[in-house]
Scaffold this motif. Structure first.
Motif, PDB file in Angstrom:
ATOM      1  N   ASN A  80      18.899   6.986   7.236  1.00  0.00           N
ATOM      2  CA  ASN A  80      20.240   7.452   7.590  1.00  0.00           C
ATOM      3  C   ASN A  80      20.832   6.564   8.687  1.00  0.00           C
ATOM      4  O   ASN A  80      20.965   6.973   9.830  1.00  0.00           O
ATOM      5  N   THR A  81      21.173   5.325   8.313  1.00  0.00           N
ATOM      6  CA  THR A  81      21.765   4.373   9.252  1.00  0.00           C
ATOM      7  C   THR A  81      22.949   3.677   8.593  1.00  0.00           C
ATOM      8  O   THR A  81      22.992   3.537   7.366  1.00  0.00           O
ATOM      9  N   PRO A  82      23.908   3.196   9.379  1.00  0.00           N
ATOM     10  CA  PRO A  82      25.025   2.442   8.802  1.00  0.00           C
ATOM     11  C   PRO A  82      24.557   1.203   8.053  1.00  0.00           C
ATOM     12  O   PRO A  82      25.132   0.836   7.026  1.00  0.00           O
ATOM     13  N   GLN A  83      23.499   0.553   8.566  1.00  0.00           N
ATOM     14  CA  GLN A  83      23.060  -0.684   7.922  1.00  0.00           C
ATOM     15  C   GLN A  83      22.523  -0.426   6.516  1.00  0.00           C
ATOM     16  O   GLN A  83      22.690  -1.255   5.625  1.00  0.00           O
ATOM     17  N   PHE A  84      21.859   0.713   6.292  1.00  0.00           N
ATOM     18  CA  PHE A  84      21.351   1.003   4.952  1.00  0.00           C
ATOM     19  C   PHE A  84      22.505   1.073   3.959  1.00  0.00           C
ATOM     20  O   PHE A  84      22.440   0.475   2.871  1.00  0.00           O
ATOM     21  N   PRO A 122      28.367   6.533  14.624  1.00  0.00           N
ATOM     22  CA  PRO A 122      27.015   6.341  15.163  1.00  0.00           C
ATOM     23  C   PRO A 122      25.947   6.341  14.082  1.00  0.00           C
ATOM     24  O   PRO A 122      26.127   6.904  13.000  1.00  0.00           O
ATOM     25  N   SER A 123      24.840   5.701  14.387  1.00  0.00           N
ATOM     26  CA  SER A 123      23.609   5.852  13.621  1.00  0.00           C
ATOM     27  C   SER A 123      22.876   7.085  14.137  1.00  0.00           C
ATOM     28  O   SER A 123      23.075   7.511  15.280  1.00  0.00           O
ATOM     29  N   THR A 124      22.018   7.657  13.308  1.00  0.00           N
ATOM     30  CA  THR A 124      21.181   8.745  13.805  1.00  0.00           C
ATOM     31  C   THR A 124      20.333   8.277  14.986  1.00  0.00           C
ATOM     32  O   THR A 124      20.043   9.050  15.891  1.00  0.00           O
ATOM     33  N   PHE A 125      19.954   6.996  15.003  1.00  0.00           N
ATOM     34  CA  PHE A 125      19.124   6.493  16.095  1.00  0.00           C
ATOM     35  C   PHE A 125      19.896   6.422  17.404  1.00  0.00           C
ATOM     36  O   PHE A 125      19.310   6.522  18.480  1.00  0.00           O
ATOM     37  N   SER A 126      21.211   6.279  17.319  1.00  0.00           N
ATOM     38  CA  SER A 126      22.030   6.372  18.535  1.00  0.00           C
ATOM     39  C   SER A 126      22.014   7.801  19.054  1.00  0.00           C
ATOM     40  O   SER A 126      21.955   8.032  20.264  1.00  0.00           O
TER      41      SER A 126
END
Length: 379
Positions: free
Chosen positions: A262-266, A307-311
């Protein structure tokens, strides 16, 4: 500027800062000799360069936003909070000397990181002996918090994630192909998923490890496709997940895909191939709960992108440690004692939660997320 290019620029800028340039954001030089006595610090050990640098960028954005809020609200009982970053590249060979450096720096009252469980666990004994809380907020290996009472995490374990994932897959499918990262994380995930799949009678018609940094998974994916599965399951990260699903679609596979991240890059890297992908998460960045909406609005106003989930993970981790330092006092023992009190903490991910005896969040559900129209939605 495309998000991936922008992230690369940010990562490069952070790296230069670590090489000696001054920086007015959350990244600070590791040398504390010139630090004012009235400032306290959290140390951050994480990847700003190397294969996992993408996640360091996500962390940086979440940390900076949280740090701005904390200090605008008076810091830690009136004392300003700053971060001291060290670039570990998520490598155990680098995380250990970083831990030694942080433990020796009396101005650091808690540590955040590392990104991978392996890098964190290699350094845990140093933090434990030095009495410094190690907050491995992305460390899903169950062994991380078993390393000592100074090890805490807001990450659910891979055993929990993959058991739940196998149960979800088995609800709709009888036969699958399974690919997983050739790494400690990947093997731990595979073992947990397979154990639950076997218990449920979910047939794994084909399985294979994959190399994290490989650009061509087709030899493996052809075999995964030819096993005629109901679904293909990928256990890995966003970059390799994007390559897997894109190449699967190029090979003509049209069935269900579970995997990615679950990231923008994916989404960016997988493109149209990501459509319909199902990902098991504990948190949906796009849900409509007020705390998440507020976080998203603040984040987009600050950075100009979602945001990314990691953010969100980084944002929560910093706020939780800051809250502990305010409750117990801005010292190493103060942070540790407040975490041990059993009182609830607030978060974007979980709302209000408490820590279990394993020093992880209590009673957190898994949220199946699906990609629809290029966005993440609750399944």
């Amino acid at each position: 500027m495309p998000k991936f290019t922008r992230n690369a620029v940010i990562a490069a800028s952070i790296s230069l800062a670590l090489l000696g340039a001054g920086c007015g954001s959350a990244v600070q030089a590791a040398d504390s000799s010139d630090s004012p006595a009235e400032t306290v610090y959290f140390g951050v050990s994480g990847p700003l360069t190397g294969p996992s640098a993408e996640y360091g960028v996500y962390w940086q954005e979440g940390f900076d936003l949280a740090l701005e809020e904390i200090n605008a609200d008076g810091g830690l009982n009136g004392i300003p909070l700053e971060l001291k970053w060290e670039d570990s590249q998520s490598d155990p060979k680098q995380s250990v000397p970083i831990a030694q450096k942080f433990v020796a720096d009396s101005s650091i009252i808690a540590e955040l990181g590392d990104f991978s469980s392996g890098a964190s666990m290699a350094a845990s004994a140093t933090y434990q002996q030095g009495g410094l809380v190690q907050f491995g907020f992305t460390n899903s290996n169950a062994g991380f918090t078993a390393g000592g009472d100074r090890m805490w995490s807001t990450s659910l374990t891979q055993q929990y994630y993959q058991t739940q994932s196998a149960q979800q897959v088995a609800q709709d499918h009888q036969k699958i192909s399974l690919v997983y990262l050739q790494s400690d994380w990947g093997k731990t995930s595979y073992d947990a998923f397979k154990a639950e799949a076997d218990r449920l009678g979910l047939e794994i018609a084909y399985e294979s490890p994959i190399q994290p940094d490989s650009e061509d998974y087709r030899p493996v994916l052809i075999k995964a496709r030819d096993a005629e599965p109901d679904a293909v399951v990928h256990l890995g990260y966003g970059p390799d997940g994007a390559r897997v699903v894109r190449q699967l679609r190029e090979l003509g596979y049209t069935g269900q895909f579970y995997g990615g991240q679950n990231t923008p890059q994916f989404l960016e890297a997988a493109g149209e191939a990501a459509e319909g992908t199902i990902i098991n998460e504990n948190f949906l960045i796009g849900n409509t709960e007020p705390r998440v909406v507020e976080f998203n609005e603040k984040f987009e106003a600050e950075y100009g992108h979602a945001p990314s989930t990691f953010s969100a993970y980084a944002y929560d981790a910093l706020h939780i440690l800051a809250e502990a330092a305010e409750r117990g006092g801005p010292t190493r023992e103060g942070v540790f004692n407040a975490l041990n009190e059993g009182q609830p903490f607030g978060s974007v991910q979980f709302g209000e939660f408490t820590f279990s005896d394993e020093r992880r969040p209590n009673d957190v559900p898994i949220v199946p997320v699906v990609v629809r129209n290029g966005q993440y939605e609750k399944l």
